[in-house]
Design an enzyme around this catalytic site. Structure first.
Site, PDB file in Angstrom:
ATOM      1  CB  ALA A  20      -0.941  -0.005   1.197  1.00 15.37           C
ATOM      2  N   GLY A  23       2.034   1.492  -3.465  1.00 17.89           N
ATOM      3  CA  GLY A  23       0.889   1.804  -4.314  1.00 17.89           C
ATOM      4  C   GLY A  23       0.435   3.240  -4.189  1.00 17.89           C
ATOM      5  CG  ASP A  24      -0.041   6.985  -0.982  1.00 13.46           C
ATOM      6  OD1 ASP A  24      -1.129   7.468  -1.366  1.00 13.46           O
ATOM      7  OD2 ASP A  24       0.803   7.640  -0.347  1.00 13.46           O
ATOM      8  CB  ALA A  25       4.663   6.447  -3.892  1.00  8.80           C
ATOM      9  CD  GLU A  28       0.506  12.432  -4.716  1.00 10.65           C
ATOM     10  OE1 GLU A  28       0.622  13.673  -4.767  1.00 10.65           O
ATOM     11  OE2 GLU A  28       0.460  11.804  -3.661  1.00 10.65           O
TER      12      GLU A  28
END
Length: 135
Positions: A20, A23-25, A28
């Site tokens: 996660a 995945g967040d980076a 974005e």
């Protein structure tokens, strides 16, 4: 040198929260690239749209669109991310939405490491939602 994560067993992959985090980076960065490719040039507009698209409720909306297209293994990574206990939740969203968004980010991290071609589904979603304004 980067590891080759393709064809790894689930137990050999990073934890759901680590996926996660990645995945967040990755998501974005993908959103920012999409907006620039779409022809947006004003930083104010880029920032406003990027913030809107990476917010937890927007991620959950995208996850709901993706779900019918996901394999059982991909849904398992969503569940693992959703059920991972990060001991935090931003004030701007509720716990259920935040957990689903974490599941989405886990999926994006999983795709980033194991099958980056699947990220093309994001292109399909955004073109249908925002239109293809590329020049």
């Amino acid at each position: 040198m980067h590891k080759d994560w393709t064809n790894r067993l689930p137990a050999e992959l990073p934890s759901p929260l680590a996926l996660a985090y990645l995945g967040d980076a990755a998501y974005e960065l993908w959103v920012r690239r999409f907006l620039i490719d779409a022809g947006l040039v004003k930083v104010k507009d880029l920032h406003r749209l990027a913030v809107e698209l990476v917010r937890a409720p927007s991620q959950v909306e995208l996850l709901r669109w993706l779900e019918p297209q996901l394999s059982e293994e991909e849904m398992e990574w969503v569940r693992r991310g959703r059920n991972a206990n990060s001991n935090r939740c931003p004030k701007s969203t509720d716990v259920a939405t935040y957990r689903l968004a974490t599941g989405f980010e886990c999926l994006i991290g999983y795709w980033t490491l194991t099958c980056p071609d699947k990220l093309e589904l994001l292109q399909t979603y955004f073109e249908s939602r925002l239109g293809n304004n590329r020049q």
